[in-house]
Design a protein around this motif. Structure first.
Motif, PDB file in Angstrom:
ATOM      1  N   GLU A   1      -5.887  -4.032   7.163  1.00  0.00           N
ATOM      2  CA  GLU A   1      -5.616  -4.094   8.610  1.00  0.00           C
ATOM      3  C   GLU A   1      -4.118  -4.208   8.893  1.00  0.00           C
ATOM      4  N   HIS A   2      -3.382  -4.873   8.011  1.00  0.00           N
ATOM      5  CA  HIS A   2      -1.935  -4.954   8.180  1.00  0.00           C
ATOM      6  C   HIS A   2      -1.278  -3.609   7.877  1.00  0.00           C
ATOM      7  N   LEU A   3      -1.815  -2.914   6.906  1.00  0.00           N
ATOM      8  CA  LEU A   3      -1.289  -1.602   6.554  1.00  0.00           C
ATOM      9  C   LEU A   3      -1.449  -0.630   7.720  1.00  0.00           C
TER      10      LEU A   3
ATOM     11  N   SER B   1       4.064   7.438   1.043  1.00  0.00           N
ATOM     12  CA  SER B   1       3.309   6.658   2.021  1.00  0.00           C
ATOM     13  C   SER B   1       3.860   5.241   2.062  1.00  0.00           C
ATOM     14  N   ILE B   2       3.636   4.581   3.175  1.00  0.00           N
ATOM     15  CA  ILE B   2       4.083   3.195   3.323  1.00  0.00           C
ATOM     16  C   ILE B   2       3.442   2.334   2.248  1.00  0.00           C
TER      17      ILE B   2
ATOM     18  N   ALA C   1       3.882  -1.006  -2.496  1.00  0.00           N
ATOM     19  CA  ALA C   1       3.317  -1.314  -3.815  1.00  0.00           C
ATOM     20  C   ALA C   1       4.398  -1.278  -4.889  1.00  0.00           C
ATOM     21  N   ALA C   2       5.337  -0.346  -4.773  1.00  0.00           N
ATOM     22  CA  ALA C   2       6.429  -0.253  -5.740  1.00  0.00           C
ATOM     23  C   ALA C   2       7.309  -1.503  -5.700  1.00  0.00           C
ATOM     24  N   LYS C   3       7.309  -2.185  -4.552  1.00  0.00           N
ATOM     25  CA  LYS C   3       8.097  -3.411  -4.409  1.00  0.00           C
ATOM     26  C   LYS C   3       7.255  -4.659  -4.671  1.00  0.00           C
ATOM     27  N   GLY C   4       6.016  -4.442  -5.093  1.00  0.00           N
ATOM     28  CA  GLY C   4       5.145  -5.571  -5.399  1.00  0.00           C
ATOM     29  C   GLY C   4       4.481  -6.192  -4.185  1.00  0.00           C
TER      30      GLY C   4
END
Length: 64
Positions: free
Chosen positions: A19-21, A4-5, A10-13
């Motif tokens: 709302e942005h997601l 998932s996006i 999250a893996a990149k911190g």
């Protein structure tokens, strides 16, 4: 299996607001839809670069 996006970010911190997601996911789906089925496209049809002039090509190759 696709990630998932949210998990990729999250893996990149990066932790976007909900709302942005939603906007990111919407844009990603739009981009995927525009890509269509490019897996079976003929590469000759996909090449949009202008052809090189034969004399210019030979000059470029001499530099290598």
């Amino acid at each position: 299996m696709s990630l998932s996006i949210e998990s990729v970010l999250a893996a990149k911190g990066i932790h976007p607001k909900p709302e942005h997601l939603k906007k990111l996911e919407s844009k990603w789906e739009e981009i995927e839809g525009l890509k269509g089925n490019l897996a079976n496209i003929n590469l000759d049809d996909a090449d949009i670069s202008p052809p090189q002039h034969p004399r210019r090509r030979s000059r470029c190759l001499r530099n290598y």
